[in-house]
Design a protein around this motif. Structure first.
Motif, PDB file in Angstrom:
ATOM      1  N   PRO A 226       0.792  -1.236   0.000  1.00  0.00           N
ATOM      2  CA  PRO A 226       0.000   0.000   0.000  1.00  0.00           C
ATOM      3  C   PRO A 226       0.825   1.287   0.000  1.00  0.00           C
ATOM      4  O   PRO A 226       0.449   2.254  -0.676  1.00  0.00           O
ATOM      5  N   LYS A 227       1.949   1.312   0.718  1.00  0.00           N
ATOM      6  CA  LYS A 227       2.740   2.542   0.778  1.00  0.00           C
ATOM      7  C   LYS A 227       3.351   2.872  -0.577  1.00  0.00           C
ATOM      8  O   LYS A 227       3.307   4.027  -1.035  1.00  0.00           O
ATOM      9  N   LEU A 228       3.929   1.865  -1.251  1.00  0.00           N
ATOM     10  CA  LEU A 228       4.500   2.102  -2.574  1.00  0.00           C
ATOM     11  C   LEU A 228       3.408   2.392  -3.604  1.00  0.00           C
ATOM     12  O   LEU A 228       3.599   3.199  -4.520  1.00  0.00           O
ATOM     13  N   THR A 229       2.262   1.722  -3.456  1.00  0.00           N
ATOM     14  CA  THR A 229       1.147   1.993  -4.355  1.00  0.00           C
ATOM     15  C   THR A 229       0.710   3.452  -4.238  1.00  0.00           C
ATOM     16  O   THR A 229       0.479   4.129  -5.251  1.00  0.00           O
ATOM     17  N   TYR A 230       0.616   3.940  -3.021  1.00  0.00           N
ATOM     18  CA  TYR A 230       0.250   5.339  -2.798  1.00  0.00           C
ATOM     19  C   TYR A 230       1.285   6.273  -3.411  1.00  0.00           C
ATOM     20  O   TYR A 230       0.942   7.296  -4.031  1.00  0.00           O
ATOM     21  N   ALA A 231       2.552   5.909  -3.263  1.00  0.00           N
ATOM     22  CA  ALA A 231       3.623   6.738  -3.838  1.00  0.00           C
ATOM     23  C   ALA A 231       3.520   6.789  -5.356  1.00  0.00           C
ATOM     24  O   ALA A 231       3.643   7.858  -5.969  1.00  0.00           O
TER      25      ALA A 231
END
Length: 355
Positions: A226-231
């Motif tokens: 989720p964190k990389l997806t958000y980035a």
């Protein structure tokens, strides 16, 4: 006027194959879409309101991809081909002058984007058989301390692959952002796509350009936690996937039977290609190495690849030549493939090979 100094070493992208009637240089699918599927795609396009911007959240497309590949749609970021996603990762996720580590003779988009965005590059040498190992990658990580490790698996242009266990080990031990480009994983069973949401340093890239036969519609996918997806969603351009491409890809992803039929036919053609190449290599008048491949193409090492390319070009056929010795051949419809193989045999063996 000041421009990006990287432009001094860059040229506009274009494969020579666009000028040739017969193209075996781009690893596209050689299996056309069925008439029924083409009509369904046409209906999807006709239903669009093209005066409006596309769905910027790509909801239907992400859901279709998630269902087709058993991943969480919320962890999926579609792009205008894998190239755009590589551009986003190399140019917008890692720091300016950050270090991109990979393997020599991997997908060229990694390196062109690094040059454009002012990233440093280190390329690890391949082994004599054109492969590389998990140990090679991890040794490179320890030596260079990169911001990004990126490689294709199965690999382009060698056709070799790391096992699922080897790639997991790389992700777990690298300590940096790892991008595994699985553009050709439809032809293998060593994917780590199911793990892409579980590791905070992993992005897996997929495409519909190979087994799915959708190279003409530029669609790629990045899957990550989720964190990389958000980035990735934060750095992408608005409306980066057109309404037409979203509609086409969504329809195609809802037809797993098309993918299975395509893989079966490409597998049959690859068996034919490998068998003929092995027979030609046994009788060639020059040394010819046929590298093992799990993809839809085969890499050859020849003493005189220039002569082979010249003979092919004279007959309107484009192959992918990397240097005076290395040539890559994609599969093609059977009649085309046999014609290319006959010409290759004549070029490297001479008339006596036909006896």
């Amino acid at each position: 006027m000041r421009l990006n100094p990287a432009l001094d070493s860059l040229e506009p992208f274009s494969y020579c194959g666009t000028d040739y009637p017969t193209r075996l240089d781009a690893n596209e699918s050689c299996v056309p879409l069925s008439e029924g599927l083409r009509r369904e795609l046409a209906d999807a396009i006709l239903s669009l309101n093209l005066n409006c911007y596309p769905d910027d959240r790509t909801v239907a497309l992400r859901q279709a991809f998630g269902k087709a590949f058993s991943v969480d749609p919320d962890c999926v970021v579609p792009g205008n081909g894998s190239d755009e996603l590589i551009n986003m990762i190399v140019g917008r996720l890692i720091p300016y002058q950050g270090l991109v580590l990979g393997v020599e003779r991997d997908f060229g988009s990694y390196w062109s984007n690094a040059a454009i965005f002012g990233r440093r590059v280190e390329k690890l040498p391949r082994r004599e058989d054109m492969t590389f190992t998990a140990d090679d990658l991890l040794d490179g990580v320890r030596r260079y301390q990169p911001d990004l490790l990126i490689f294709s698996n199965p690999n382009n242009p060698s056709g070799s692959q790391l096992t699922r266990e080897e790639v997991i080990r790389v992700v777990e031990e690298a300590g940096c952002l790892v991008v595994v480009d699985e553009a050709y994983m439809d032809f293998s069973d060593q994917s780590i796509l199911d793990l892409a949401g579980r590791y905070p340093n992993l992005i897996v890239l997929r495409t519909l350009s190979k087994a799915m036969g959708l190279a003409g519609a530029r669609i790629g996918f990045a899957v990550s936690d989720p964190k990389l997806t958000y980035a990735l969603r934060s750095v992408r351009d608005a409306y980066n996937v057109s309404a037409a491409d979203q509609a086409i890809a969504t329809v195609l992803l809802r037809h797993p039977e098309h993918r299975e039929a395509t893989l079966q036919e490409i597998g049959r053609l690859m068996d034919l290609l490998k068998q003929r190449l092995a027979a030609i290599a046994d009788r060639a008048r020059q040394k010819m190495v046929v590298y093992p491949s799990v993809t839809n193409f085969v890499l050859l090492r020849l003493e005189d690849a220039d002569a082979v390319s010249a003979a092919m070009h004279a007959q309107g056929i484009s192959l992918r030549q990397f240097d005076p010795h290395l040539i890559r051949i994609s599969v093609a419809p059977e009649a085309t493939l046999l014609r290319v193989l006959d010409l290759l045999e004549q070029t490297v063996c001479g008339k006596e090979c036909n006896g």
